[in-house]
Motif scaffolding. Structure first.
Motif, PDB file in Angstrom:
ATOM      1  N   VAL A  32       0.818  -1.209   0.000  1.00 47.40           N
ATOM      2  CA  VAL A  32       0.000   0.000   0.000  1.00 47.40           C
ATOM      3  C   VAL A  32       0.856   1.264   0.000  1.00 47.40           C
ATOM      4  O   VAL A  32       0.478   2.284  -0.598  1.00 47.40           O
ATOM      5  N   ALA A  33       2.031   1.229   0.634  1.00 49.88           N
ATOM      6  CA  ALA A  33       2.886   2.418   0.646  1.00 49.88           C
ATOM      7  C   ALA A  33       3.393   2.733  -0.755  1.00 49.88           C
ATOM      8  O   ALA A  33       3.459   3.900  -1.162  1.00 49.88           O
ATOM      9  N   LEU A  34       3.746   1.694  -1.515  1.00 53.84           N
ATOM     10  CA  LEU A  34       4.207   1.907  -2.881  1.00 53.84           C
ATOM     11  C   LEU A  34       3.088   2.470  -3.754  1.00 53.84           C
ATOM     12  O   LEU A  34       3.311   3.399  -4.540  1.00 53.84           O
ATOM     13  N   GLY A  66      -2.023  12.931   3.537  1.00 55.41           N
ATOM     14  CA  GLY A  66      -0.831  13.483   4.171  1.00 55.41           C
ATOM     15  C   GLY A  66      -0.645  13.068   5.613  1.00 55.41           C
ATOM     16  O   GLY A  66       0.199  13.633   6.319  1.00 55.41           O
ATOM     17  N   GLU A  67      -1.379  12.063   6.051  1.00 51.08           N
ATOM     18  CA  GLU A  67      -1.287  11.634   7.445  1.00 51.08           C
ATOM     19  C   GLU A  67      -0.095  10.692   7.649  1.00 51.08           C
ATOM     20  O   GLU A  67       0.393  10.062   6.709  1.00 51.08           O
ATOM     21  N   ARG A  68       0.340  10.614   8.869  1.00 51.31           N
ATOM     22  CA  ARG A  68       1.370   9.649   9.259  1.00 51.31           C
ATOM     23  C   ARG A  68       0.660   8.420   9.815  1.00 51.31           C
ATOM     24  O   ARG A  68      -0.164   8.535  10.723  1.00 51.31           O
ATOM     25  N   VAL A  69       0.983   7.259   9.280  1.00 47.43           N
ATOM     26  CA  VAL A  69       0.176   6.071   9.556  1.00 47.43           C
ATOM     27  C   VAL A  69       1.001   4.978  10.217  1.00 47.43           C
ATOM     28  O   VAL A  69       2.084   4.624   9.751  1.00 47.43           O
ATOM     29  N   ASP A 120       4.908   4.133  11.306  1.00 41.81           N
ATOM     30  CA  ASP A 120       5.273   5.546  11.221  1.00 41.81           C
ATOM     31  C   ASP A 120       5.577   5.962   9.781  1.00 41.81           C
ATOM     32  O   ASP A 120       6.625   6.556   9.490  1.00 41.81           O
ATOM     33  N   VAL A 121       4.652   5.672   8.869  1.00 38.91           N
ATOM     34  CA  VAL A 121       4.854   5.946   7.447  1.00 38.91           C
ATOM     35  C   VAL A 121       4.063   7.191   7.039  1.00 38.91           C
ATOM     36  O   VAL A 121       2.876   7.319   7.340  1.00 38.91           O
TER      37      VAL A 121
END
Length: 290
Positions: A71-73, A128-131, A142-143
């Motif tokens: 999901v990050a990619l 734009g949140e930190r997840v 902390d992504v």
């Protein structure tokens, strides 16, 4: 006004994509959609190329199969394309064909859980949140995106079954209904999506994108019949239309009346002139669809 688009099918070789994209852009087509079917063409690579080749065309991927993707990619790729081509890239995610996912060792035990976790995470990242999350499938520590979109783009979901339709009503910004749907099944799908939205207390806009099989030209009826029969569908069903622009426009409006806000025309896999098809949609069908 109803949005109208067309699909560049991955059964056409990648080297044909530029001509189709330029034809779509020059003719005024609003949207060109791409499929990441296994094991043909990459959705992200194709979308990036089309966006770079064109000036105003909106480009959608319908869809990326989430079992194949971290999901990050996906969030990074989406944010990059959105910042380079603001407002022109549309992301669709889906379960993927389970047999294909099994072929690459990515078949999920619970596709619904995976889809929910992916949507929760990617929509937060694109805002734009930190997840940080430790789900069954999605695990982030902390992504946050270094270059999030200035405005989070809508994320669409492909859905077919009742449970998935309710889920995407809860978690997605729009729904993609594939080319196997008739006006009656689109109408029922919209009811299930709305039920999911109500359960989640959502009142924002939810775009329903419906694909429609279409064929034109002297051999159009034969090609459409063969396409439907290859999928086990009756050739006289309401999931496709063959004929001139007026016939296609009437079929489009039947889906609109059933609840679709965007209709995307799908050529047959053996469409002999993909660039001509997108010009037909833009120049002949669009004027007949208000």
């Amino acid at each position: 006004m109803v949005a109208l688009g067309a699909v560049f099918r991955p059964q056409s070789p990648p080297e044909q994509l530029r001509d189709v994209a330029v034809a779509a852009d020059e003719s005024g087509l609003e949207q060109l959609w791409l499929w990441e079917d296994c094991f043909f063409e990459s959705g992200i690579a194709s979308a990036a190329a089309v966006l770079a080749w064109t000036r105003r065309l909106r480009v959608g991927i319908g869809v990326l199969p989430v079992p194949l993707r971290n999901v990050a990619l996906t969030a990074m790729e989406t944010a990059t394309l959105d910042r380079m081509f603001p407002g022109r890239f549309m992301l669709g995610l889906g379960h993927g064909v389970q047999d294909w996912m099994g072929q690459v060792g990515a078949r999920a035990g619970s596709p619904l859980t995976l889809l929910r976790e992916q949507f929760t995470a990617i929509r937060a990242l694109l805002r734009g949140e930190r997840v940080t999350t430790d789900g069954r499938y999605v695990k982030l520590d902390d992504v946050a995106l270094g270059w999030p979109p200035s405005t989070a783009p809508a994320v669409f979901a492909a859905a077919g079954g009742p449970r998935t339709l309710r889920l995407v009503g809860e978690v997605a910004d729009g729904t993609i209904l594939d080319e196997r749907n008739s006006p009656d099944t689109v109408r029922r799908a919209v009811e299930l999506i709305d039920a999911g939205r109500a359960a989640a207390g959502r009142t924002d806009h939810h775009e329903v994108v419906s694909y429609l099989n279409a064929a034109t030209g002297p051999d159009g009826p034969d090609r459409l019949r063969a396409e439907l029969e290859s999928r086990g569908q009756a050739p006289n069903s309401e999931v496709g239309v063959a004929g001139d622009a007026e016939a296609v426009a009437k079929a489009v409006l039947r889906l609109v009346n059933a609840g679709a806000g965007t209709v995307v025309l799908v050529p047959t896999a053996d469409e002999p002139d993909p660039a001509g098809f997108v010009r037909f949609v833009a120049e002949k069908v669009r004027p007949l669809v208000p």
